[in-house]
Write a protein that holds these residues in place. Structure first.
Motif, mmCIF file in Angstrom:
data_model
loop_
_atom_site.group_PDB
_atom_site.id
_atom_site.type_symbol
_atom_site.label_atom_id
_atom_site.label_comp_id
_atom_site.label_asym_id
_atom_site.label_seq_id
_atom_site.Cartn_x
_atom_site.Cartn_y
_atom_site.Cartn_z
ATOM 1 N N PHE A 1 0.834 -1.192 0.000
ATOM 2 C CA PHE A 1 0.000 0.000 0.000
ATOM 3 C C PHE A 1 0.878 1.255 0.000
ATOM 4 N N MET A 2 2.033 1.166 0.635
ATOM 5 C CA MET A 2 2.901 2.327 0.795
ATOM 6 C C MET A 2 3.752 2.604 -0.444
ATOM 7 N N ILE A 3 4.312 1.535 -1.056
ATOM 8 C CA ILE A 3 5.315 1.763 -2.103
ATOM 9 C C ILE A 3 5.451 0.535 -3.001
ATOM 10 N N ARG A 4 5.844 0.768 -4.255
ATOM 11 C CA ARG A 4 6.211 -0.306 -5.183
ATOM 12 C C ARG A 4 7.430 0.175 -5.963
ATOM 13 N N ASP A 5 8.533 -0.508 -5.829
ATOM 14 C CA ASP A 5 9.768 0.007 -6.435
ATOM 15 C C ASP A 5 9.812 -0.262 -7.944
ATOM 16 N N LYS A 6 10.805 0.349 -8.587
ATOM 17 C CA LYS A 6 10.923 0.299 -10.047
ATOM 18 C C LYS A 6 11.145 -1.114 -10.558
ATOM 19 N N VAL A 7 11.884 -1.906 -9.802
ATOM 20 C CA VAL A 7 12.181 -3.271 -10.245
ATOM 21 C C VAL A 7 10.896 -4.084 -10.312
ATOM 22 N N MET A 8 10.083 -3.989 -9.248
ATOM 23 C CA MET A 8 8.828 -4.734 -9.222
ATOM 24 C C MET A 8 7.869 -4.207 -10.286
ATOM 25 N N ALA A 9 7.886 -2.896 -10.502
ATOM 26 C CA ALA A 9 6.999 -2.302 -11.509
ATOM 27 C C ALA A 9 7.343 -2.806 -12.914
ATOM 28 N N LYS A 10 8.608 -3.123 -13.171
ATOM 29 C CA LYS A 10 8.999 -3.669 -14.477
ATOM 30 C C LYS A 10 8.512 -5.103 -14.639
ATOM 31 N N LEU A 11 8.528 -5.855 -13.555
ATOM 32 C CA LEU A 11 8.098 -7.253 -13.618
ATOM 33 C C LEU A 11 6.578 -7.370 -13.649
ATOM 34 N N VAL A 12 5.906 -6.577 -12.773
ATOM 35 C CA VAL A 12 4.440 -6.586 -12.707
ATOM 36 C C VAL A 12 3.961 -5.207 -13.152
ATOM 37 N N SER A 13 3.412 -5.117 -14.337
ATOM 38 C CA SER A 13 3.016 -3.823 -14.896
ATOM 39 C C SER A 13 1.811 -3.248 -14.163
ATOM 40 N N ASP A 14 1.581 -1.952 -14.368
ATOM 41 C CA ASP A 14 0.455 -1.280 -13.723
ATOM 42 C C ASP A 14 -0.876 -1.919 -14.101
ATOM 43 N N GLU A 15 -0.959 -2.436 -15.339
ATOM 44 C CA GLU A 15 -2.210 -3.037 -15.783
ATOM 45 C C GLU A 15 -2.547 -4.298 -14.997
ATOM 46 N N LYS A 16 -1.516 -4.944 -14.443
ATOM 47 C CA LYS A 16 -1.729 -6.181 -13.694
ATOM 48 C C LYS A 16 -1.715 -5.962 -12.180
ATOM 49 N N GLU A 17 -1.443 -4.743 -11.763
ATOM 50 C CA GLU A 17 -1.378 -4.436 -10.323
ATOM 51 C C GLU A 17 -2.588 -3.591 -9.934
ATOM 52 N N PRO A 18 -3.513 -4.144 -9.119
ATOM 53 C CA PRO A 18 -4.718 -3.390 -8.743
ATOM 54 C C PRO A 18 -4.487 -2.316 -7.693
ATOM 55 N N ILE A 19 -3.302 -2.304 -7.077
ATOM 56 C CA ILE A 19 -3.044 -1.354 -5.987
ATOM 57 C C ILE A 19 -2.299 -0.139 -6.510
ATOM 58 N N THR A 20 -2.845 1.038 -6.263
ATOM 59 C CA THR A 20 -2.130 2.294 -6.503
ATOM 60 C C THR A 20 -1.616 2.764 -5.150
#
Length: 566
Positions: free
Chosen positions: A361-380
Protein backbone atom coordinates in the motif's frame (compact mmCIF):
# COMPACT_ATOMS: atom_id res chain seq x y z
CA UNK A 1 -36.50 12.27 48.52
CA UNK A 2 -35.79 10.44 51.77
CA UNK A 3 -33.49 11.41 54.61
CA UNK A 4 -30.23 9.87 55.80
CA UNK A 5 -32.13 8.69 58.90
CA UNK A 6 -34.55 6.79 56.65
CA UNK A 7 -31.63 4.97 55.05
CA UNK A 8 -30.19 4.08 58.47
CA UNK A 9 -33.54 2.67 59.60
CA UNK A 10 -33.87 0.68 56.38
CA UNK A 11 -30.40 -0.84 56.82
CA UNK A 12 -31.20 -1.83 60.41
CA UNK A 13 -34.39 -3.48 59.18
CA UNK A 14 -32.71 -5.63 56.52
CA UNK A 15 -29.67 -6.67 58.60
CA UNK A 16 -28.87 -10.40 58.22
CA UNK A 17 -31.51 -10.84 55.54
CA UNK A 18 -30.84 -12.26 52.08
CA UNK A 19 -28.91 -10.07 49.64
CA UNK A 20 -31.94 -9.20 47.45
CA UNK A 21 -33.27 -7.08 50.35
CA UNK A 22 -30.58 -4.50 49.44
CA UNK A 23 -32.80 -3.62 46.46
CA UNK A 24 -34.98 -1.64 48.87
CA UNK A 25 -32.16 0.90 49.29
CA UNK A 26 -32.46 2.13 45.71
CA UNK A 27 -33.45 5.80 45.79
CA UNK A 28 -32.31 9.29 46.77
CA UNK A 29 -31.29 10.40 50.28
CA UNK A 30 -30.50 13.84 51.68
CA UNK A 31 -27.28 14.12 53.72
CA UNK A 32 -25.77 17.31 55.21
CA UNK A 33 -24.46 19.27 52.21
CA UNK A 34 -25.15 16.66 49.52
CA UNK A 35 -27.64 14.19 48.11
CA UNK A 36 -26.71 10.50 47.78
CA UNK A 37 -28.45 8.59 45.00
CA UNK A 38 -28.33 4.82 44.80
CA UNK A 39 -29.04 4.32 41.11
CA UNK A 40 -28.49 0.57 40.80
CA UNK A 41 -28.13 -2.22 43.36
CA UNK A 42 -26.10 -5.28 42.45
CA UNK A 43 -27.81 -8.68 42.48
CA UNK A 44 -25.26 -10.39 44.73
CA UNK A 45 -21.84 -9.58 46.26
CA UNK A 46 -20.02 -11.16 43.31
CA UNK A 47 -21.85 -9.16 40.62
CA UNK A 48 -20.81 -5.78 39.22
CA UNK A 49 -20.83 -3.28 42.13
CA UNK A 50 -23.77 -1.01 42.90
CA UNK A 51 -23.77 2.42 41.26
CA UNK A 52 -24.10 5.54 43.38
CA UNK A 53 -23.91 9.28 42.85
CA UNK A 54 -23.15 12.40 44.91
CA UNK A 55 -25.04 15.54 43.98
CA UNK A 56 -24.16 18.98 45.36
CA UNK A 57 -25.80 22.29 44.56
CA UNK A 58 -23.72 25.17 43.24
CA UNK A 59 -24.31 27.26 46.37
CA UNK A 60 -22.94 24.43 48.50
CA UNK A 61 -19.94 23.11 46.55
CA UNK A 62 -18.51 26.64 46.22
CA UNK A 63 -16.15 26.07 43.28
CA UNK A 64 -15.54 29.37 41.44
CA UNK A 65 -18.00 29.83 38.60
CA UNK A 66 -15.25 31.00 36.26
CA UNK A 67 -13.79 27.48 36.52
CA UNK A 68 -16.77 25.84 34.79
CA UNK A 69 -18.32 28.52 32.59
CA UNK A 70 -16.18 27.57 29.57
CA UNK A 71 -15.91 23.97 28.40
CA UNK A 72 -12.12 23.67 28.40
CA UNK A 73 -11.94 24.99 31.98
CA UNK A 74 -14.84 22.80 33.10
CA UNK A 75 -13.10 19.66 31.81
CA UNK A 76 -9.93 20.61 33.70
CA UNK A 77 -11.95 21.19 36.89
CA UNK A 78 -13.81 17.89 36.55
CA UNK A 79 -10.52 16.10 35.92
CA UNK A 80 -8.94 17.54 39.06
CA UNK A 81 -11.94 16.69 41.25
CA UNK A 82 -11.85 13.12 39.94
CA UNK A 83 -8.11 12.79 40.61
CA UNK A 84 -8.58 14.11 44.14
CA UNK A 85 -11.39 11.60 44.71
CA UNK A 86 -9.15 8.79 43.46
CA UNK A 87 -6.35 9.83 45.83
CA UNK A 88 -8.76 9.92 48.76
CA UNK A 89 -10.08 6.48 47.83
CA UNK A 90 -6.58 5.04 47.98
CA UNK A 91 -6.08 6.51 51.45
CA UNK A 92 -9.44 5.29 52.79
CA UNK A 93 -9.42 1.84 51.22
CA UNK A 94 -10.09 -0.62 54.06
CA UNK A 95 -9.97 -3.70 51.87
CA UNK A 96 -12.76 -6.22 51.52
CA UNK A 97 -15.61 -6.15 54.05
CA UNK A 98 -16.94 -9.60 53.24
CA UNK A 99 -17.62 -11.77 50.23
CA UNK A 100 -16.90 -10.82 46.64
CA UNK A 101 -16.64 -7.06 46.09
CA UNK A 102 -18.04 -6.15 49.51
CA UNK A 103 -16.88 -2.72 50.68
CA UNK A 104 -14.89 -1.83 47.57
CA UNK A 105 -15.38 1.73 46.28
CA UNK A 106 -14.20 2.52 42.76
CA UNK A 107 -14.68 5.17 40.12
CA UNK A 108 -13.39 6.08 36.69
CA UNK A 109 -9.58 5.79 36.48
CA UNK A 110 -7.65 8.74 35.05
CA UNK A 111 -4.55 8.49 32.90
CA UNK A 112 -2.29 11.28 31.61
CA UNK A 113 -4.96 12.98 29.52
CA UNK A 114 -7.86 15.31 30.31
CA UNK A 115 -11.04 13.79 28.95
CA UNK A 116 -14.77 14.43 29.05
CA UNK A 117 -15.88 11.82 31.57
CA UNK A 118 -19.31 11.04 32.97
CA UNK A 119 -17.78 10.37 36.43
CA UNK A 120 -17.66 14.07 37.40
CA UNK A 121 -19.98 16.62 35.81
CA UNK A 122 -20.35 20.33 36.62
CA UNK A 123 -23.44 22.13 35.33
CA UNK A 124 -24.79 25.63 35.93
CA UNK A 125 -26.58 24.73 39.14
CA UNK A 126 -24.88 21.61 40.52
CA UNK A 127 -22.12 19.03 40.34
CA UNK A 128 -22.37 15.25 40.30
CA UNK A 129 -19.79 12.58 41.08
CA UNK A 130 -20.49 8.95 40.18
CA UNK A 131 -18.85 5.91 41.73
CA UNK A 132 -19.37 2.21 42.38
CA UNK A 133 -19.52 0.40 45.71
CA UNK A 134 -19.81 -3.24 46.68
CA UNK A 135 -22.62 -3.62 49.23
CA UNK A 136 -21.22 -5.77 52.09
CA UNK A 137 -22.35 -9.33 52.72
CA UNK A 138 -21.10 -12.57 54.25
CA UNK A 139 -21.93 -15.13 51.63
CA UNK A 140 -25.28 -13.72 50.53
CA UNK A 141 -26.30 -12.43 53.93
CA UNK A 142 -26.49 -8.66 54.38
CA UNK A 143 -23.94 -7.05 56.74
CA UNK A 144 -25.81 -3.85 57.67
CA UNK A 145 -23.25 -2.57 60.20
CA UNK A 146 -20.47 -2.61 57.58
CA UNK A 147 -22.84 -0.95 55.11
CA UNK A 148 -23.61 1.76 57.65
CA UNK A 149 -19.89 2.35 58.16
CA UNK A 150 -19.53 2.90 54.42
CA UNK A 151 -22.56 5.14 54.06
CA UNK A 152 -22.32 7.19 57.26
CA UNK A 153 -18.55 7.32 57.88
CA UNK A 154 -16.49 6.76 54.73
CA UNK A 155 -18.75 8.36 52.11
CA UNK A 156 -19.25 11.58 54.13
CA UNK A 157 -15.49 11.82 54.59
CA UNK A 158 -14.97 11.43 50.84
CA UNK A 159 -17.65 14.02 50.12
CA UNK A 160 -16.25 16.47 52.67
CA UNK A 161 -12.70 16.29 51.31
CA UNK A 162 -13.56 16.39 47.58
CA UNK A 163 -16.89 18.05 46.89
CA UNK A 164 -16.60 21.31 48.84
CA UNK A 165 -14.11 23.90 47.65
CA UNK A 166 -13.80 25.40 51.14
CA UNK A 167 -12.26 22.12 52.32
CA UNK A 168 -9.46 22.20 49.76
CA UNK A 169 -6.24 23.46 51.33
CA UNK A 170 -4.26 26.34 49.82
CA UNK A 171 -1.86 24.02 48.00
CA UNK A 172 -4.70 22.04 46.42
CA UNK A 173 -6.51 25.21 45.35
CA UNK A 174 -3.31 26.51 43.79
CA UNK A 175 -2.83 23.22 41.93
CA UNK A 176 -6.42 23.40 40.68
CA UNK A 177 -5.91 26.97 39.48
CA UNK A 178 -2.76 25.91 37.60
CA UNK A 179 -4.71 23.08 35.93
CA UNK A 180 -7.37 25.54 34.79
CA UNK A 181 -4.70 27.99 33.55
CA UNK A 182 -2.98 25.13 31.70
CA UNK A 183 -6.30 24.41 29.95
CA UNK A 184 -6.43 28.09 28.91
CA UNK A 185 -2.92 27.83 27.48
CA UNK A 186 -3.71 24.59 25.64
CA UNK A 187 -6.85 26.10 24.11
CA UNK A 188 -4.87 29.14 22.92
CA UNK A 189 -2.09 26.88 21.60
CA UNK A 190 -4.61 24.95 19.52
CA UNK A 191 -6.15 28.18 18.25
CA UNK A 192 -2.77 29.45 17.11
CA UNK A 193 -2.05 26.10 15.48
CA UNK A 194 -4.80 26.85 12.96
CA UNK A 195 -3.98 30.53 12.72
CA UNK A 196 -0.36 29.82 11.82
CA UNK A 197 -1.16 27.02 9.36
CA UNK A 198 0.37 24.34 11.55
CA UNK A 199 -0.70 20.76 12.01
CA UNK A 200 1.35 20.08 15.14
CA UNK A 201 3.52 21.69 17.81
CA UNK A 202 6.11 20.24 20.20
CA UNK A 203 7.45 22.53 22.90
CA UNK A 204 11.13 22.77 23.72
CA UNK A 205 11.77 20.81 26.91
CA UNK A 206 8.93 18.34 26.29
CA UNK A 207 9.59 14.82 27.59
CA UNK A 208 8.29 12.47 24.90
CA UNK A 209 9.56 8.97 25.89
CA UNK A 210 7.30 6.93 28.15
CA UNK A 211 8.25 4.90 31.20
CA UNK A 212 7.67 1.58 29.42
CA UNK A 213 5.55 -0.08 26.77
CA UNK A 214 2.75 -0.59 29.29
CA UNK A 215 3.02 2.74 31.10
CA UNK A 216 1.98 6.16 29.82
CA UNK A 217 3.97 8.01 32.48
CA UNK A 218 7.06 10.00 31.42
CA UNK A 219 10.44 8.28 31.42
CA UNK A 220 12.86 9.56 34.01
CA UNK A 221 16.03 11.21 32.72
CA UNK A 222 14.69 11.24 29.15
CA UNK A 223 16.29 13.52 26.56
CA UNK A 224 14.23 16.74 26.46
CA UNK A 225 12.93 17.76 23.07
CA UNK A 226 14.63 20.67 21.30
CA UNK A 227 13.30 22.06 18.04
CA UNK A 228 15.57 22.39 15.01
CA UNK A 229 16.19 26.08 14.43
CA UNK A 230 14.57 26.07 10.97
CA UNK A 231 11.18 24.99 12.38
CA UNK A 232 11.40 26.87 15.66
CA UNK A 233 8.51 29.22 16.38
CA UNK A 234 7.49 31.37 19.31
CA UNK A 235 3.96 31.40 20.70
CA UNK A 236 2.61 33.72 23.38
CA UNK A 237 0.26 31.99 25.86
CA UNK A 238 -2.00 33.77 28.38
CA UNK A 239 -0.46 32.22 31.51
CA UNK A 240 2.75 30.45 30.48
CA UNK A 241 3.88 33.43 28.46
CA UNK A 242 6.45 32.89 25.71
CA UNK A 243 6.59 29.31 24.49
CA UNK A 244 9.24 28.15 22.00
CA UNK A 245 9.06 24.88 20.12
CA UNK A 246 8.79 23.10 16.82
CA UNK A 247 5.86 24.04 14.62
CA UNK A 248 4.99 21.39 12.02
CA UNK A 249 3.45 23.15 9.01
CA UNK A 250 0.58 21.70 7.04
CA UNK A 251 1.74 19.46 4.22
CA UNK A 252 3.70 16.23 4.17
CA UNK A 253 6.26 15.65 6.90
CA UNK A 254 8.47 12.58 6.86
CA UNK A 255 10.31 11.43 9.99
CA UNK A 256 13.45 9.34 9.41
CA UNK A 257 16.29 7.98 11.52
CA UNK A 258 17.92 4.81 12.75
CA UNK A 259 16.11 2.20 14.77
CA UNK A 260 15.48 3.10 18.44
CA UNK A 261 16.38 6.76 17.91
CA UNK A 262 12.90 8.11 18.68
CA UNK A 263 10.94 8.20 15.39
CA UNK A 264 7.92 6.31 16.71
CA UNK A 265 8.16 8.12 20.05
CA UNK A 266 7.71 11.48 18.32
CA UNK A 267 4.85 10.10 16.21
CA UNK A 268 3.16 8.62 19.29
CA UNK A 269 3.36 11.96 21.10
CA UNK A 270 1.68 13.65 18.13
CA UNK A 271 -0.96 10.89 17.96
CA UNK A 272 -1.86 11.58 21.58
CA UNK A 273 -1.54 15.32 20.98
CA UNK A 274 -5.18 15.27 19.91
CA UNK A 275 -5.88 15.31 23.69
CA UNK A 276 -4.82 17.75 26.39
CA UNK A 277 -2.39 16.33 28.94
CA UNK A 278 -2.01 17.01 32.65
CA UNK A 279 0.83 19.03 34.16
CA UNK A 280 3.94 16.92 34.69
CA UNK A 281 3.17 14.53 31.85
CA UNK A 282 5.95 16.00 29.71
CA UNK A 283 3.60 16.38 26.73
CA UNK A 284 1.30 19.08 28.10
CA UNK A 285 2.54 21.44 25.39
CA UNK A 286 2.53 18.87 22.59
CA UNK A 287 -0.56 19.32 20.42
CA UNK A 288 -1.72 18.08 17.06
CA UNK A 289 -4.74 18.79 14.91
CA UNK A 290 -7.67 17.51 17.00
CA UNK A 291 -9.05 15.55 14.03
CA UNK A 292 -5.75 13.72 13.45
CA UNK A 293 -6.09 9.99 12.82
CA UNK A 294 -3.47 7.23 13.00
CA UNK A 295 -3.74 4.95 9.96
CA UNK A 296 -2.36 1.42 9.79
CA UNK A 297 -2.90 -1.96 8.14
CA UNK A 298 -5.50 -4.14 9.83
CA UNK A 299 -5.61 -7.62 8.33
CA UNK A 300 -8.94 -9.36 8.78
CA UNK A 301 -11.12 -6.33 9.50
CA UNK A 302 -14.61 -5.99 8.10
CA UNK A 303 -15.21 -3.33 5.43
CA UNK A 304 -18.73 -2.20 4.58
CA UNK A 305 -19.51 -0.31 1.34
CA UNK A 306 -16.42 1.91 1.34
CA UNK A 307 -15.10 3.62 -1.80
CA UNK A 308 -11.45 2.48 -1.94
CA UNK A 309 -11.14 2.98 -5.72
CA UNK A 310 -8.54 5.72 -5.16
CA UNK A 311 -6.09 2.97 -4.13
CA UNK A 312 -7.60 -0.34 -5.25
CA UNK A 313 -9.17 -1.00 -8.67
CA UNK A 314 -9.64 -3.61 -11.43
CA UNK A 315 -9.56 -6.55 -9.01
CA UNK A 316 -9.20 -9.94 -10.78
CA UNK A 317 -12.67 -11.08 -9.71
CA UNK A 318 -14.20 -7.85 -10.99
CA UNK A 319 -15.28 -6.71 -7.52
CA UNK A 320 -16.55 -3.13 -7.34
CA UNK A 321 -14.08 -1.01 -5.36
CA UNK A 322 -16.26 2.11 -5.46
CA UNK A 323 -18.66 0.17 -3.24
CA UNK A 324 -16.29 -2.28 -1.57
CA UNK A 325 -17.15 -4.75 1.18
CA UNK A 326 -15.09 -7.54 2.71
CA UNK A 327 -15.45 -9.84 5.69
CA UNK A 328 -11.69 -10.43 5.83
CA UNK A 329 -9.72 -7.55 4.35
CA UNK A 330 -6.05 -7.84 3.42
CA UNK A 331 -3.37 -5.50 4.72
CA UNK A 332 -3.54 -3.16 1.74
CA UNK A 333 -7.34 -3.06 1.40
CA UNK A 334 -7.75 -2.56 5.14
CA UNK A 335 -5.29 0.33 5.18
CA UNK A 336 -6.96 1.88 2.13
CA UNK A 337 -10.35 1.61 3.85
CA UNK A 338 -8.95 3.03 7.09
CA UNK A 339 -7.60 6.05 5.22
CA UNK A 340 -10.80 6.69 3.26
CA UNK A 341 -12.97 6.30 6.37
CA UNK A 342 -10.73 8.75 8.24
CA UNK A 343 -11.35 11.24 5.42
CA UNK A 344 -15.08 10.56 5.74
CA UNK A 345 -14.82 11.25 9.48
CA UNK A 346 -13.31 14.68 8.81
CA UNK A 347 -9.65 14.00 9.60
CA UNK A 348 -7.39 16.84 8.46
CA UNK A 349 -4.20 15.09 9.57
CA UNK A 350 -3.19 11.47 8.93
CA UNK A 351 -0.34 9.82 10.82
CA UNK A 352 1.37 6.66 9.57
CA UNK A 353 4.26 4.47 10.65
CA UNK A 354 5.94 2.33 8.01
CA UNK A 355 6.33 -0.47 10.57
CA UNK A 356 2.55 -0.92 10.93
CA UNK A 357 1.65 -0.30 7.30
CA UNK A 358 1.14 -2.70 4.39
CA UNK A 359 4.26 -2.47 2.23
CA UNK A 360 2.34 -2.82 -1.06
CA UNK A 361 0.00 0.00 0.00
CA UNK A 362 2.90 2.33 0.80
CA UNK A 363 5.32 1.76 -2.10
CA UNK A 364 6.21 -0.31 -5.18
CA UNK A 365 9.77 0.01 -6.44
CA UNK A 366 10.92 0.30 -10.05
CA UNK A 367 12.18 -3.27 -10.25
CA UNK A 368 8.83 -4.73 -9.22
CA UNK A 369 7.00 -2.30 -11.51
CA UNK A 370 9.00 -3.67 -14.48
CA UNK A 371 8.10 -7.25 -13.62
CA UNK A 372 4.44 -6.59 -12.71
CA UNK A 373 3.02 -3.82 -14.90
CA UNK A 374 0.45 -1.28 -13.72
CA UNK A 375 -2.21 -3.04 -15.78
CA UNK A 376 -1.73 -6.18 -13.69
CA UNK A 377 -1.38 -4.44 -10.32
CA UNK A 378 -4.72 -3.39 -8.74
CA UNK A 379 -3.04 -1.35 -5.99
CA UNK A 380 -2.13 2.29 -6.50
CA UNK A 381 0.26 3.17 -3.71
CA UNK A 382 -0.19 6.03 -1.26
CA UNK A 383 3.10 7.41 -2.59
CA UNK A 384 1.46 8.16 -5.95
CA UNK A 385 -1.53 9.96 -4.45
CA UNK A 386 -0.17 11.62 -1.34
CA UNK A 387 0.62 14.96 -2.99
CA UNK A 388 -2.74 14.95 -4.74
CA UNK A 389 -4.62 14.25 -1.51
CA UNK A 390 -2.99 17.24 0.14
CA UNK A 391 -3.54 19.49 -2.89
CA UNK A 392 -7.18 18.48 -3.44
CA UNK A 393 -8.42 17.93 0.12
CA UNK A 394 -5.94 19.84 2.27
CA UNK A 395 -5.19 16.75 4.37
CA UNK A 396 -1.71 16.75 5.90
CA UNK A 397 0.46 13.69 6.56
CA UNK A 398 3.11 12.88 9.15
CA UNK A 399 4.84 9.63 8.23
CA UNK A 400 7.59 7.63 9.96
CA UNK A 401 9.79 6.00 7.32
CA UNK A 402 12.72 3.66 7.82
CA UNK A 403 13.35 2.19 4.37
CA UNK A 404 10.96 3.70 1.79
CA UNK A 405 13.29 6.42 0.53
CA UNK A 406 10.96 7.54 -2.27
CA UNK A 407 8.82 9.30 0.37
CA UNK A 408 11.62 11.85 0.71
CA UNK A 409 10.81 13.06 -2.81
CA UNK A 410 7.18 13.94 -1.93
CA UNK A 411 7.92 15.46 1.49
CA UNK A 412 7.64 19.14 2.30
CA UNK A 413 9.76 18.58 5.42
CA UNK A 414 12.09 15.77 6.44
CA UNK A 415 12.98 15.39 10.13
CA UNK A 416 15.74 13.08 11.29
CA UNK A 417 15.75 11.59 14.80
CA UNK A 418 19.25 11.03 16.15
CA UNK A 419 19.46 9.83 19.77
CA UNK A 420 16.06 11.48 20.42
CA UNK A 421 17.33 14.78 18.99
CA UNK A 422 15.57 16.26 15.96
CA UNK A 423 17.33 17.62 12.90
CA UNK A 424 15.75 19.27 9.87
CA UNK A 425 17.36 17.42 6.95
CA UNK A 426 14.96 18.59 4.24
CA UNK A 427 17.67 20.16 2.07
CA UNK A 428 19.93 17.09 2.31
CA UNK A 429 17.00 14.80 1.49
CA UNK A 430 16.02 16.84 -1.57
CA UNK A 431 19.63 16.84 -2.77
CA UNK A 432 19.81 13.05 -2.44
CA UNK A 433 16.55 12.73 -4.40
CA UNK A 434 18.07 14.80 -7.20
CA UNK A 435 21.21 12.61 -7.21
CA UNK A 436 19.13 9.42 -7.32
CA UNK A 437 16.86 10.74 -10.07
CA UNK A 438 13.62 10.44 -8.12
CA UNK A 439 12.88 14.14 -7.64
CA UNK A 440 9.56 15.08 -9.23
CA UNK A 441 8.74 11.45 -9.95
CA UNK A 442 5.37 11.71 -8.20
CA UNK A 443 3.66 14.95 -9.31
CA UNK A 444 0.99 16.80 -7.38
CA UNK A 445 -2.01 15.86 -9.49
CA UNK A 446 -5.51 16.47 -8.23
CA UNK A 447 -7.39 13.35 -7.20
CA UNK A 448 -10.99 12.27 -7.59
CA UNK A 449 -12.48 12.70 -4.11
CA UNK A 450 -13.98 9.39 -2.88
CA UNK A 451 -17.75 9.15 -2.61
CA UNK A 452 -18.67 9.62 1.03
CA UNK A 453 -22.28 8.55 0.66
CA UNK A 454 -22.72 5.70 3.10
CA UNK A 455 -26.06 5.47 4.87
CA UNK A 456 -27.37 3.48 7.80
CA UNK A 457 -30.68 1.63 7.61
CA UNK A 458 -32.89 0.97 10.66
CA UNK A 459 -32.37 -2.36 12.41
CA UNK A 460 -34.93 -4.54 14.09
CA UNK A 461 -35.75 -2.91 17.46
CA UNK A 462 -35.22 -4.83 20.64
CA UNK A 463 -33.23 -5.01 23.82
CA UNK A 464 -29.55 -5.58 23.20
CA UNK A 465 -26.62 -6.48 25.43
CA UNK A 466 -23.63 -4.15 25.26
CA UNK A 467 -20.23 -4.44 26.86
CA UNK A 468 -16.63 -3.37 26.37
CA UNK A 469 -13.30 -5.05 27.11
CA UNK A 470 -10.38 -2.72 27.76
CA UNK A 471 -9.58 -0.61 24.71
CA UNK A 472 -9.70 -3.69 22.48
CA UNK A 473 -13.31 -4.77 22.05
CA UNK A 474 -16.86 -3.45 21.91
CA UNK A 475 -19.53 -6.14 22.31
CA UNK A 476 -23.04 -5.73 20.91
CA UNK A 477 -25.12 -8.82 21.63
CA UNK A 478 -22.92 -11.69 20.42
CA UNK A 479 -20.77 -9.68 18.03
CA UNK A 480 -17.33 -8.45 19.04
CA UNK A 481 -16.16 -5.29 17.29
CA UNK A 482 -12.37 -5.26 17.19
CA UNK A 483 -11.10 -1.73 17.97
CA UNK A 484 -7.62 -2.61 19.23
CA UNK A 485 -6.00 -0.96 16.19
CA UNK A 486 -7.65 2.38 16.92
CA UNK A 487 -4.42 3.37 18.62
CA UNK A 488 -5.58 6.77 19.83
CA UNK A 489 -8.12 5.30 22.24
CA UNK A 490 -6.43 6.09 25.53
CA UNK A 491 -8.90 5.02 28.25
CA UNK A 492 -11.10 1.97 28.78
CA UNK A 493 -14.02 4.32 29.37
CA UNK A 494 -13.89 5.39 25.73
CA UNK A 495 -14.80 1.88 24.57
CA UNK A 496 -17.51 1.76 27.25
CA UNK A 497 -18.94 4.95 25.75
CA UNK A 498 -18.54 3.57 22.22
CA UNK A 499 -20.73 0.59 23.16
CA UNK A 500 -23.50 2.85 24.50
CA UNK A 501 -23.21 5.30 21.60
CA UNK A 502 -23.42 2.47 19.06
CA UNK A 503 -26.56 1.25 20.82
CA UNK A 504 -28.04 4.77 20.69
CA UNK A 505 -27.34 4.99 16.97
CA UNK A 506 -29.04 1.65 16.31
CA UNK A 507 -32.05 2.75 18.38
CA UNK A 508 -32.36 6.13 16.71
CA UNK A 509 -32.04 5.37 13.02
CA UNK A 510 -35.72 5.62 12.13
CA UNK A 511 -35.24 5.84 8.39
CA UNK A 512 -32.27 5.46 6.03
CA UNK A 513 -29.87 8.17 7.24
CA UNK A 514 -26.43 9.41 6.21
CA UNK A 515 -23.77 8.15 8.65
CA UNK A 516 -22.18 11.58 8.90
CA UNK A 517 -25.57 13.10 9.71
CA UNK A 518 -26.52 10.75 12.54
CA UNK A 519 -23.10 11.03 14.18
CA UNK A 520 -23.21 14.82 13.98
CA UNK A 521 -26.75 14.69 15.41
CA UNK A 522 -25.54 12.65 18.38
CA UNK A 523 -22.58 14.92 19.17
CA UNK A 524 -24.83 17.99 18.94
CA UNK A 525 -27.08 16.43 21.60
CA UNK A 526 -24.05 15.68 23.79
CA UNK A 527 -22.72 19.21 23.37
CA UNK A 528 -26.05 20.71 24.47
CA UNK A 529 -27.16 18.25 27.15
CA UNK A 530 -24.10 16.23 28.13
CA UNK A 531 -23.25 12.55 27.76
CA UNK A 532 -26.14 11.64 30.07
CA UNK A 533 -28.53 12.46 27.20
CA UNK A 534 -27.08 9.49 25.29
CA UNK A 535 -25.64 7.28 28.05
CA UNK A 536 -27.79 6.53 31.13
CA UNK A 537 -26.28 7.81 34.38
CA UNK A 538 -26.79 4.35 35.89
CA UNK A 539 -25.15 2.52 32.98
CA UNK A 540 -23.31 -0.68 33.76
CA UNK A 541 -19.91 -1.92 32.71
CA UNK A 542 -17.60 0.93 33.60
CA UNK A 543 -17.40 4.71 33.52
CA UNK A 544 -17.93 6.20 30.03
CA UNK A 545 -15.40 8.65 28.60
CA UNK A 546 -16.39 10.55 25.47
CA UNK A 547 -14.49 9.29 22.39
CA UNK A 548 -13.80 11.46 19.37
CA UNK A 549 -16.05 11.32 16.31
CA UNK A 550 -13.20 9.66 14.42
CA UNK A 551 -13.20 6.61 16.71
CA UNK A 552 -17.00 6.33 16.58
CA UNK A 553 -16.92 6.37 12.77
CA UNK A 554 -14.25 3.68 12.86
CA UNK A 555 -16.18 1.53 15.35
CA UNK A 556 -19.37 1.72 13.29
CA UNK A 557 -17.43 0.86 10.13
CA UNK A 558 -16.12 -2.33 11.81
CA UNK A 559 -19.55 -3.49 13.01
CA UNK A 560 -20.32 -6.43 10.74
CA UNK A 561 -24.05 -6.38 11.55
CA UNK A 562 -24.50 -2.71 10.65
CA UNK A 563 -27.06 -2.09 7.92
CA UNK A 564 -24.79 0.19 5.88
CA UNK A 565 -25.79 0.92 2.30
CA UNK A 566 -24.97 3.37 -0.49
Amino acid sequence: MQSAADLRSLLNRIDHRGYPAYKDTKGTYRFPGYVLSIDHVQGDPFASPSRLRFEVKKETHGFPEEYYEEKHRRLALEDQVLRRFLRQLRQLDKGSMGSGKSGRITTCPANQTVQERIAVVFSKDRMELRFEMGFPARGRTIMAKEMQKLVFDILPELAESCLFYRKWDTKSKSFLEKAVFLADDQKELRRQLKEKGLTGFVANGAMLPRESGISDRPMRDAVPFISPESLQIEIELPHKGKMIGMGIPKGITVIVGGGYHGKSTLLKALEQGVYNHIAGDGREYVVADATGMKIRAEDGRSILHTDISLFINHLPAGQDTVDFSSENASGSTSQAANLIEAMEAGAELLLLDEDTSATNFMIRDKVMAKLVSDEKEPITTLLRHIRGIYKTMGISFIIVVGSSGDYLSVADFVLQMDHYKVKDVTKEAKSICEECGIAGQYPENEITVPAFSRKLKPVKPGRRKIKSMGTDTVLIDREAIDVRYLEQLSENGQTTALAHMMSWILDNVKAEEDIQHIIERMYTIIEKRGMEAIIPASCSGGHPVLPRKQELYACLSRYRSAKIVR
